[in-house]
Design an enzyme around this catalytic site. Structure first.
Site, short mmCIF file in Angstrom:
data_model
loop_
_atom_site.label_atom_id
_atom_site.label_comp_id
_atom_site.label_asym_id
_atom_site.label_seq_id
_atom_site.Cartn_x
_atom_site.Cartn_y
_atom_site.Cartn_z
N HIS A 140 49.03 -27.41 28.59
CA HIS A 140 48.04 -27.67 29.64
C HIS A 140 46.88 -26.68 29.54
O HIS A 140 45.71 -27.07 29.61
CB HIS A 140 48.73 -27.54 31.00
CG HIS A 140 47.83 -27.73 32.18
ND1 HIS A 140 47.72 -28.92 32.86
CD2 HIS A 140 47.00 -26.85 32.80
CE1 HIS A 140 46.85 -28.78 33.85
NE2 HIS A 140 46.40 -27.52 33.84
N GLU A 141 47.19 -25.40 29.36
CA GLU A 141 46.14 -24.38 29.26
C GLU A 141 45.29 -24.58 28.01
O GLU A 141 44.07 -24.44 28.04
CB GLU A 141 46.77 -22.99 29.26
CG GLU A 141 47.53 -22.64 30.52
CD GLU A 141 46.69 -22.76 31.77
OE1 GLU A 141 45.49 -22.43 31.72
OE2 GLU A 141 47.23 -23.19 32.80
N HIS A 144 42.79 -27.33 28.52
CA HIS A 144 41.58 -26.90 29.25
C HIS A 144 40.55 -26.32 28.27
O HIS A 144 39.36 -26.59 28.38
CB HIS A 144 41.94 -25.82 30.28
CG HIS A 144 42.40 -26.36 31.60
ND1 HIS A 144 41.68 -27.29 32.32
CD2 HIS A 144 43.51 -26.09 32.34
CE1 HIS A 144 42.31 -27.56 33.45
NE2 HIS A 144 43.43 -26.85 33.48
N GLU A 203 41.65 -31.21 35.84
CA GLU A 203 43.10 -31.04 35.90
C GLU A 203 43.82 -32.24 35.30
O GLU A 203 44.81 -32.09 34.58
CB GLU A 203 43.54 -30.83 37.35
CG GLU A 203 43.34 -29.43 37.87
CD GLU A 203 44.21 -28.44 37.13
OE1 GLU A 203 45.44 -28.50 37.24
OE2 GLU A 203 43.66 -27.60 36.41
#
Length: 273
Positions: A140-141, A144, A203
């Site tokens: 997820h990071e 981003h 997100e």
């Protein structure tokens, strides 16, 4: 006179925004990108090394958790390289020099800066509880960073905080203000002012591609559901985890993860099968 100056600044900012929107190659979405990606990666590399020098990095050769972080990072990077190659976008990863480190801290946090600079805090591990859940967070990071959400947030904040000519100066000179925005955009440290929250759209993008990358790396993406349920529970205390400052774990978010899961599962192949 003030009204005239205000109009001039607005015009300059709007002109900059019009000429500085770019389409992200992975998400396909147009983004405000005032900062050159190479400049951001350069700033990120400097700030990353400074952060590591000021914090206790756990040795991967002497600690099984740090070794796990390195293993998760390496597997995710291999999956990302495969994914980008399949889309004919390998050049998008130019400049990425991946690093993954575990830092001894009670903070429940993890982040990935542009150029692939990853940190996991030891305080996160009691919540992730297993390697697959950790892969979901790190994926997820990374998503981003790859989706250039930091550039987008920095650009929006720069327009709001500086405006006009000052905006161009900050970008060209890699000013302290720009460096603070970089740290704030990725939730690094508490001495750089208010964190810049991710939008719902950002997100959702990070959730989607984070699930895909972790699945491609051989980790079961379904671990995302109990993970964020644990994260939500941890956020119920008087001092919620730092990661929740920019990554809200709400019921609606968990519902969205369930919606994204069928797509992610198409990429999932357990290691050794």
């Amino acid at each position: 006179m003030k009204q005239v100056m205000h109009k001039v600044i607005i015009a300059a900012v709007l002109a900059t925004g019009i000429t500085s929107c770019s389409q992200n190659s992975i998400t396909g979405r147009n983004q405000l990108s005032l900062y050159n990606e190479a400049d951001i990666q350069s700033m990120a590399s400097q700030q990353y090394q400074q952060f590591l020098s000021q914090n206790k990095v756990v040795s991967a050769s002497a600690n099984k958790d740090a070794e796990m972080v390195r293993r998760v990072g390496a597997r995710l990077v291999a999956a990302i390289n495969q994914y980008y190659a399949s889309k004919g976008l390998t050049q998008e990863l130019e400049g990425y020099k991946w690093e993954y480190n575990l830092v001894d801290s009670k903070e429940v946090n993890a982040w990935c800066m542009p150029g692939g600079k990853i940190v996991v805090y030891t305080g996160l591990l009691p919540i992730t509880q297993n390697e697959a859940a950790l892969a979901v967070v790190v994926g997820h990071e990374i998503a981003h960073a790859l989706a250039k959400h930091g550039n987008e947030r920095m650009s929006q904040a720069t327009v709001q905080q500086l405006g006009g000519v000052a905006l161009q100066t900050a970008i060209a000179n890699k000013s302290a203000a720009a460096q603070n925005l970089l740290l704030s955009a990725y939730g690094i440290g508490s001495n750089v002012g208010a964190l810049l929250p991710f939008s719902r759209k950002q997100e959702l993008e990070a959730d989607r591609y984070g699930l895909i990358f972790s699945a491609m790396a051989g980790y079961n993406p379904q671990e995302a559901i109990p993970l964020w349920e644990r994260m939500k529970a941890a956020g119920g205390s008087s001092k919620p985890p730092e990661i929740l400052s920019t990554h809200p774990a709400e019921d609606t978010r968990i519902a969205k993860l369930r919606e994204l899961m069928p797509e992610a599962m198409k990429y999932y192949k357990p290691v050794g099968k």
